[in-house]
Every structure is written in structure tokens, then in C-alpha cells.
Enzyme design. Structure first.
Site, mmCIF file in Angstrom:
data_model
loop_
_atom_site.group_PDB
_atom_site.id
_atom_site.type_symbol
_atom_site.label_atom_id
_atom_site.label_comp_id
_atom_site.label_asym_id
_atom_site.label_seq_id
_atom_site.Cartn_x
_atom_site.Cartn_y
_atom_site.Cartn_z
ATOM 1 N N TYR A 115 17.005 37.916 66.555
ATOM 2 C CA TYR A 115 17.671 39.090 67.153
ATOM 3 C C TYR A 115 17.095 40.401 66.608
ATOM 4 C CZ TYR A 115 21.226 35.819 68.751
ATOM 5 O OH TYR A 115 21.887 34.783 69.362
ATOM 6 N N SER A 116 15.979 40.306 65.918
ATOM 7 C CA SER A 116 15.470 41.426 65.121
ATOM 8 C C SER A 116 15.153 42.675 65.941
ATOM 9 C CB SER A 116 14.206 40.961 64.395
ATOM 10 O OG SER A 116 13.486 42.053 63.901
#
Ligand SMILES: *Cc1c(COP(=O)(O)O)cnc(C)c1O
Length: 308
Positions: A66-67
């Protein structure tokens, strides 16, 4: 390089703030760029210049699924004509989440590293192998924190000097953004960091070391508020989600639950506890990160009506 216009400073008004005589501004770094948002733009700016100076064709970096950093590097590569390679922590899933789908649509090549291998990403041998394998790549660490990133984050402060302030507040992951703010403020005010992870004491050392490496200095005008991690990185509690929903409803400003939501929850809690002297001006940095929301809502089981 195209430099975005300064992000606005937005005054937040509420009865609580009025009662406690605290003036709160939100520095809307989330509005800097549609896809390279907030502190990730600041952290990339001088790294992109350095990659161009070194005539590298590719940006290579690391991140979770999800960076915000992965999404930002993918977008920066597309905008500034670099190929991009992302090493993602964990196993591939059948369908890409919105963050990874976005990264891939920008042209990022995704590779997955199991968690044991991923942990070696800062080790010298691992990085040497990587550089041999990808000689044209400029390697950015996870989260993008290095000395070029700190330089970029000092520039946030230059845009804040338009109002006299007593405190600057910022969420912290690796602490690179906080390090840049501390260097930029140069003893003109207090800086409060809100770690998104458990274990703030490590972070304190990391930040002090980053600053020492950057300019050899030590500063005393900053502290970490370590009570607002809500169980750890990417962990949430119902009261945090409710706070984010309420904030959006009242102020029409979206927050996300990993960083900015926890920071603002913490600031409000400190206001309630009279941490800030009456008459204080506090500037909170909205570091962005909103790209993750389409992935978080289903992850946290939130329906359209309660979506954050
Ligand atoms: C990455 C990120 C942070 C943390 O920045 P560090 O420099 O790693 O401390 C804070 N807020 C948002 C929204 C982020 O995406």
C-alpha cells in the site's frame, strides 16, 4: 524540473480550539501534486535531480503493497522519463490492489520479495548485488529517506514562515520528513513528531543520526509523541476511523488512517490535555498519502457511507 506551486496553509476552526485558544493551520502538502503527493514529492525532488545528474535511466525502490512511496516513485518515473522498478514486500496477490495497479499502470515493473529477503534490503551485500544486476538504476531506500530527501523536506519550512508559529507537527514513518523539518526550522519553534509505528525510541535515535549525517548538528527543540500509534503501523481503532470521518465531514479535508489521521487525532488529544499554552499557533503538516484510501476502505470493511 517542474516545481509545484506552494501548498496552501489552511486555518482549521472548531469550538475546542477556540476554547483552548489554540490556532491550528494545516499545511496542505497533499495538494502539491495529484500523484506525487505530500512529503513524497519533497523527498523525491533532489533524488530525481541526482538520478538525472548520474544519468541513470531507472529508479529502483522498495515498499509494502500500500506504499505511498511506491505510488509516488511510479508516478515520478512516468512524469520525468525514468523506468521504474518496485520491490514489494510479501507475496503477490491474484489481483493487484489499487496502489500496485496504479504503479503498474505508470510502467513500474513489480517484483515481490518474501519478508526474510525484504529485510536485507539495506544490507551492503544485497545492495551491491542489486547494483550489479541493474547498473542503470538509481536506488532509493524504502520510504525514500536519504540526505537528498532531508534537503527537500527543509523546503516545507520555507513556505511556513509566512505565519509566526510555535509548533510544527508531522507524522513519522522513517523520520526523514521530520529530520528535514527540524533542520529547516533551525530553533525557531518546537517540532512534534507522531510516529505511526510502535517503538518511538528507535526512531528518536534514527532521526538524530540522520540530522548528524546531514549537517553535523544536534537540535533540542523537538520531541516524539509516541502514544498515538493505535497498536502499530497500519493498525487502526474505531475511534480513529470515527475521528477521520468527522474531520472530513466538518472540514472537507480527507485524512488517511496510517499517518495524518493519527497525527491529527494526537494533536486534538494534546489540545484537550492543555499541552499547548493558550495563544499558541500550531501548524500540522498534511503529508498526503491519500492514494491509499481506495485500498483501505475495503481492507477495514468500510462501506461507501462510512468510507474515509
Ligand atoms: C511516508 C509518509 C509519512 C512518513 O514520512 P517519513 O519521512 O518516512 O517519516 C508520513 N505521512 C504520509 C502521508 C506518508 O506517506
Amino acid at each position: 524540473m517542474i516545481v509545484p506551486a506552494p501548498a496552501p496553509l489552511q486555518r482549521i476552526t472548531e469550538p475546542l480550539l477556540q476554547d483552548k485558544k489554540v490556532t491550528l493551520y494545516l499545511k496542505r502538502e497533499d495538494l502539491l501534486h495529484p500523484h506525487i503527493s505530500g512529503n513524497k514529492w519533497r523527498k523525491l525532488k533532489y533524488n530525481l535531480q541526482e538520478a538525472q545528474n548520474q544519468q541513470k535511466s531507472t529508479l529502483l525502490t522498495f515498499g509494502g503493497a500500500y506504499s505511498n512511496h511506491i505510488a509516488a516513485v511510479a508516478a515520478a518515473g512516468r512524469e520525468f522519463q525514468f523506468k521504474t522498478i518496485g520491490f514489494i514486500r510479501g507475496e503477490p496477490h491474484e489481483t493487484l490492489n489499487p496502489t500496485l495497479a496504479w504503479a503498474q499502470s505508470c510502467g513500474m515493473q513489480l517484483h515481490y520479495l518474501d519478508r526474510t529477503t525484504y529485510r536485507q534490503k539495506q544490507e551492503v551485500v544485497f545492495l551491491e548485488n542489486l547494483k550489479n544486476q541493474y547498473p542503470n538504476a538509481y536506488v532509493l531506500p524504502e520510504g525514500g529517506t536519504n540526505l537528498f530527501a532531508i534537503k527537500g523536506c527543509t523546503e516545507i519550512v520555507e513556505e511556513l514562515m509566512i505565519v509566526p508559529f510555535d509548533y510544527i507537527c508531522c507524522a513519522a514513518g522513517t523520520g526523514g520528513t521530520l529530520a528535514g523539518l527540524i533542520v529547516g526550522v533551525q530553533d525557531h519553534g518546537q517540532i512534534l513528531g507522531f510516529p505511526a509505528l510502535k517503538g518511538g525510541e528507535f526512531l528518536k535515535k534514527d532521526i538524530a543520526n540522520l540530522i548528524k549525517e546531514y549537517n553535523g548538528q544536534e537540535y533540542a527543540n523537538w520531541q516524539l509523541q509516541t502514544n498515538y500509534h493505535f497498536g502499530g503501523y497500519a493498525k487502526v481503532k474505531p475511534e480513529l476511523l470515527a475521528f477521520i470521518q468527522g474531520f472530513k465531514k466538518k472540514h472537507h479535508i480527507p485524512l488517511e488512517p496510517i499517518y495524518t489521521g493519527k497525527m491529527l487525532y494526537g494533536i486534538y488529544d494534546l489540545v484537550r490535555q492543555n499541552f499547548f499554552e493558550p495563544g499558541s499557533t500550531v501548524i500540522a503538516i498534511h503529508t498526503g498519502g491519500l492514494q491509499g484510501l481506495p485500498g483501505f476502505n475495503p481492507h477495514f470493511g468500510l462501506e461507501t457511507q462510512t468510507a474515509i
